[in-house]
Write a protein that holds these residues in place. Structure first.
Motif, short mmCIF file in Angstrom:
data_model
loop_
_atom_site.label_atom_id
_atom_site.label_comp_id
_atom_site.label_asym_id
_atom_site.label_seq_id
_atom_site.Cartn_x
_atom_site.Cartn_y
_atom_site.Cartn_z
N VAL A 1 12.13 -12.01 -51.41
CA VAL A 1 11.47 -12.22 -50.11
C VAL A 1 10.99 -13.66 -49.95
CG1 VAL A 1 10.82 -9.80 -49.85
CG2 VAL A 1 9.20 -11.39 -50.92
N GLN A 2 10.66 -14.31 -51.04
CA GLN A 2 10.25 -15.72 -50.96
C GLN A 2 11.40 -16.58 -50.44
OE1 GLN A 2 8.77 -16.74 -54.87
NE2 GLN A 2 7.24 -15.11 -54.84
N GLU A 3 12.62 -16.25 -50.87
CA GLU A 3 13.79 -16.99 -50.39
C GLU A 3 14.17 -16.58 -48.97
OE1 GLU A 3 15.03 -19.50 -51.93
OE2 GLU A 3 13.78 -19.23 -53.71
N MET A 4 14.05 -15.30 -48.65
CA MET A 4 14.40 -14.81 -47.32
C MET A 4 13.48 -15.38 -46.26
SD MET A 4 15.29 -10.83 -48.23
CE MET A 4 16.69 -10.41 -49.27
N LYS A 5 12.22 -15.54 -46.59
CA LYS A 5 11.27 -16.11 -45.63
C LYS A 5 11.68 -17.52 -45.24
CE LYS A 5 6.84 -15.30 -46.76
NZ LYS A 5 5.69 -15.06 -47.68
N LYS A 6 12.27 -18.26 -46.14
CA LYS A 6 12.74 -19.62 -45.85
C LYS A 6 13.88 -19.61 -44.84
CE LYS A 6 11.77 -21.16 -50.61
NZ LYS A 6 12.39 -21.65 -51.87
N ARG A 7 14.62 -18.50 -44.78
CA ARG A 7 15.78 -18.39 -43.88
C ARG A 7 15.46 -17.62 -42.61
NH1 ARG A 7 20.40 -19.81 -47.27
NH2 ARG A 7 21.94 -18.38 -46.41
N GLY A 8 14.19 -17.24 -42.46
CA GLY A 8 13.77 -16.55 -41.25
C GLY A 8 14.04 -15.07 -41.24
N GLY A 9 14.37 -14.50 -42.41
CA GLY A 9 14.58 -13.06 -42.48
C GLY A 9 15.59 -12.70 -43.53
N GLY A 10 15.82 -11.40 -43.65
CA GLY A 10 16.77 -10.91 -44.65
C GLY A 10 16.69 -9.41 -44.73
N VAL A 11 17.44 -8.85 -45.69
CA VAL A 11 17.49 -7.40 -45.86
C VAL A 11 17.48 -7.05 -47.34
CG1 VAL A 11 18.76 -5.27 -45.36
CG2 VAL A 11 18.91 -7.20 -43.77
N ILE A 12 16.72 -6.02 -47.67
CA ILE A 12 16.76 -5.43 -49.00
C ILE A 12 17.20 -3.98 -48.86
CG2 ILE A 12 15.42 -4.76 -51.04
CD1 ILE A 12 13.51 -7.09 -50.38
N VAL A 13 18.17 -3.59 -49.67
CA VAL A 13 18.60 -2.19 -49.70
C VAL A 13 18.40 -1.67 -51.12
CG1 VAL A 13 20.45 -0.53 -49.29
CG2 VAL A 13 20.33 -2.64 -47.93
N ASN A 14 17.58 -0.63 -51.25
CA ASN A 14 17.31 -0.02 -52.54
C ASN A 14 18.17 1.23 -52.71
OD1 ASN A 14 15.28 -1.88 -53.36
ND2 ASN A 14 13.81 -0.83 -52.04
N VAL A 15 18.87 1.31 -53.83
CA VAL A 15 19.68 2.49 -54.11
C VAL A 15 18.83 3.48 -54.89
CG1 VAL A 15 21.80 3.39 -55.14
CG2 VAL A 15 21.78 1.09 -54.10
N SER A 16 18.32 4.47 -54.18
CA SER A 16 17.53 5.53 -54.80
C SER A 16 18.47 6.67 -55.15
CB SER A 16 16.41 5.97 -53.86
OG SER A 16 15.62 6.98 -54.44
N SER A 17 18.09 7.90 -54.90
CA SER A 17 18.91 9.05 -55.28
C SER A 17 18.36 10.30 -54.61
CB SER A 17 18.87 9.22 -56.80
OG SER A 17 19.39 10.47 -57.20
N GLU A 18 19.23 11.31 -54.50
CA GLU A 18 18.73 12.62 -54.07
C GLU A 18 17.64 13.11 -55.01
OE1 GLU A 18 21.51 15.83 -54.49
OE2 GLU A 18 22.26 15.12 -56.42
N ALA A 19 17.67 12.64 -56.26
CA ALA A 19 16.66 13.04 -57.24
C ALA A 19 15.28 12.51 -56.89
CB ALA A 19 17.06 12.57 -58.64
#
Length: 251
Positions: free
Chosen positions: A123-141
């Protein structure tokens, strides 16, 4: 979905869902940082991407201990970071009585601490670019009870909490955070585990039986959902959880 010139860091991209996701991002124009603890597997993914004329680099590192280094190396090579996919994970088996403290500590370090710290530096790097996306791979578990997946379920539920917390904290910075929750997905690793079991046919049938669609997921189906969560067309979606599970969490 167009990711032209977007810088994407994918952990655990040396095989399975991570590899398929890396290849699909690259085909759509992204510059992909392939992270894995295995030089051999990670390099194979990079070679597959480059063989089609697309751009990728291998970034070595253990997410549980080297999160900052992984992000910094990605930024050093590509000049920034737009998308982080927290895909690396371990899957210990056992109920609570069968779970050791070592199992718990290792699982939480890889499945929770790693994504948390990678997100911190991302997020520190994304803030420099004005935004970004994080996708977390969770699970049905992380959503329902799965037999003999005690500490794995704990870690994947924690990842959903992290997703929502990050989404709330960074929405004003133009950073979106979403999660995907796959059911059991067919991969080379799973195929090898089934083959090595005492009764492969019974093991496969047991996995399929609890999924209403009566089949396992495909790597490309999970990867497509990850790409959707990260694309501009999903720009109004943050703090969301996408279930790709053949209906297993609806019953």
């Amino acid at each position: 979905m167009n990711f032209q010139d977007k810088v994407v860091l994918i952990t655990g991209a040396g095989s399975g869902i991570g590899r398929k996701t890396a290849i699909m991002f690259a085909k759509r124009g992204a510059k992909v940082a392939v992270n894995d603890i295995s030089l051999e597997r990670g390099s194979e993914t990079v070679t597959l991407i480059q063989s089609e004329g697309n751009e990728a680099v291998f970034v070595a590192g253990d997410v549980s201990t080297e999160a900052q280094k992984i992000v910094e190396e990605t930024v050093r090579v590509f000049g920034g970071l737009d998308i982080l996919v927290n895909n690396a994970g371990v899957v210990p088996y056992g109920n609570v009585e069968e779970t050791s403290e070592e199992d718990f500590e290792k699982t939480m370090a890889v499945n929770v601490k790693g994504p948390l710290l990678l997100s911190k530096y991302a997020v520190q790097e994304m803030k420099k670019r004005g935004g970004g996306v994080i996708v977390n791979v969770s699970s049905e578990a992380g959503l329902i009870g799965i037999p003999r997946r005690c500490v794995y379920s704990v870690s994947k539920a924690a990842l959903l909490g992290l997703t929502r917390s990050l989404a709330v904290d960074y929405v004003d910075y133009g950073i979106r955070v979403n999660a995907v929750c796959p059911a059991t997905t067919y991969s080379q690793g799973l195929a090898e585990r089934i083959k090595a079991s005492p009764n492969p046919d019974e093991m496969l049938q047991r996995m399929v039986a609890r999924i209403p669609m009566k089949r396992l997921g495909k790597e490309e189906e999970i990867a497509f959902a990850i790409l959707f969560a990260a694309c501009d067309e999903a720009s109004f979606m943050t703090g969301s959880v996408i279930n790709i599970d053949g209906g297993s969490t609806m019953v």
